[in-house]
Scaffold this motif. Structure first.
Motif, PDB file in Angstrom:
ATOM      1  N   LYS A 110      19.295 -17.514  69.631  1.00  0.00           N
ATOM      2  CA  LYS A 110      19.362 -17.263  71.075  1.00  0.00           C
ATOM      3  C   LYS A 110      18.247 -17.985  71.832  1.00  0.00           C
ATOM      4  O   LYS A 110      17.551 -17.396  72.657  1.00  0.00           O
ATOM      5  N   ILE A 111      18.092 -19.263  71.555  1.00  0.00           N
ATOM      6  CA  ILE A 111      17.069 -20.016  72.264  1.00  0.00           C
ATOM      7  C   ILE A 111      17.484 -20.196  73.722  1.00  0.00           C
ATOM      8  O   ILE A 111      18.664 -20.201  74.045  1.00  0.00           O
ATOM      9  N   SER A 112      16.526 -20.332  74.589  1.00  0.00           N
ATOM     10  CA  SER A 112      16.822 -20.433  76.017  1.00  0.00           C
ATOM     11  C   SER A 112      17.004 -21.878  76.488  1.00  0.00           C
ATOM     12  O   SER A 112      17.575 -22.115  77.537  1.00  0.00           O
ATOM     13  N   ALA A 113      16.533 -22.844  75.725  1.00  0.00           N
ATOM     14  CA  ALA A 113      16.644 -24.257  76.127  1.00  0.00           C
ATOM     15  C   ALA A 113      18.102 -24.699  76.084  1.00  0.00           C
ATOM     16  O   ALA A 113      18.857 -24.305  75.194  1.00  0.00           O
ATOM     17  N   SER A 114      18.502 -25.543  77.027  1.00  0.00           N
ATOM     18  CA  SER A 114      19.883 -26.025  77.058  1.00  0.00           C
ATOM     19  C   SER A 114      20.060 -27.314  76.263  1.00  0.00           C
ATOM     20  O   SER A 114      21.183 -27.698  75.953  1.00  0.00           O
ATOM     21  N   GLU A 115      18.957 -27.986  75.919  1.00  0.00           N
ATOM     22  CA  GLU A 115      19.025 -29.204  75.131  1.00  0.00           C
ATOM     23  C   GLU A 115      17.712 -29.407  74.390  1.00  0.00           C
ATOM     24  O   GLU A 115      16.665 -28.939  74.827  1.00  0.00           O
ATOM     25  N   VAL A 116      17.798 -30.092  73.231  1.00  0.00           N
ATOM     26  CA  VAL A 116      16.625 -30.336  72.396  1.00  0.00           C
ATOM     27  C   VAL A 116      16.631 -31.779  71.916  1.00  0.00           C
ATOM     28  O   VAL A 116      17.691 -32.400  71.791  1.00  0.00           O
ATOM     29  N   TRP A 117      15.433 -32.301  71.637  1.00  0.00           N
ATOM     30  CA  TRP A 117      15.320 -33.647  71.089  1.00  0.00           C
ATOM     31  C   TRP A 117      15.820 -33.676  69.657  1.00  0.00           C
ATOM     32  O   TRP A 117      15.530 -32.780  68.864  1.00  0.00           O
ATOM     33  N   ILE A 118      16.562 -34.737  69.326  1.00  0.00           N
ATOM     34  CA  ILE A 118      16.816 -35.102  67.940  1.00  0.00           C
ATOM     35  C   ILE A 118      16.235 -36.503  67.780  1.00  0.00           C
ATOM     36  O   ILE A 118      15.768 -37.094  68.751  1.00  0.00           O
TER      37      ILE A 118
END
Length: 182
Positions: A110-118
């Motif tokens: 349930k992370i709040s970020a909508s996008e993350v680095w790959i």
């Protein structure tokens, strides 16, 4: 004051572009991630918890992934992965199953970020992307309209954290949480 106003206008412009890219066309050639999660993966009742560094770890096919919630630009995130984990890098994704598992990990916590680095990026004046760990670029999950190929600058790859988890290319200097592969 003018600088703040300019920043707000740019932020709204970028957000509206992201919203435009997230509409999709409904013509997926790959089965939606949600269906794969429901059909092929059993939901684990025991979820990893965020620790004191606001990170959590997951294993998939012998590879350990660590999510960090502290937003960094792409370069700082890659340096953090290398510094914190011996031979670590931002994650490279080589199959739809791996993409599904990473999305499952993010949603389960349930992370709040909508996008993350790959770990994908493109150098200036290039049309091809590569992984920071040096592995072959043999899979992608771009959203319609992506990659945008900003020819005049370096861009890096983020993945959405909600279904279907499409990829987008954005400026490497933006701040995002990230996933290390160790």
């Amino acid at each position: 004051m003018k600088a703040i106003l300019l920043f707000v206008v740019l932020l709204v412009t970028v957000q509206s572009k992201i919203a435009d890219h997230s509409l999709g066309n409904g013509k997926n050639t790959v089965q939606p991630i949600g269906n794969i999660i429901r059909q092929h993966l059993k939901f684990s009742k025991k979820l990893p918890a965020l620790n004191e560094t606001q990170s959590f770890t997951m294993m998939f096919e012998g590879i350990r992934y660590v999510y960090y919630s502290s937003p960094m630009n792409f370069y700082a995130a890659e340096a953090h992965c290398r510094r914190t984990h011996n031979r670590g890098h931002l994650t490279s994704i080589h199959s739809h199953a791996e993409q599904v598992q990473l999305l499952r990990m993010l949603n389960a916590n349930k992370i709040s970020a909508s996008e993350v680095w790959i770990g994908g990026r493109r150098n200036i004046f290039s049309r091809s992307f590569y992984w920071t760990d040096g592995s072959k670029w043999n899979y992608s999950y771009w959203h319609r309209g992506s990659p945008a190929y900003y020819w005049w600058s370096r861009v890096c790859v983020i993945t959405e954290t909600k279904e279907p988890g499409y990829w987008h290319d954005i400026y490497c200097t933006h701040l995002r949480p990230f996933i290390c592969e160790v």
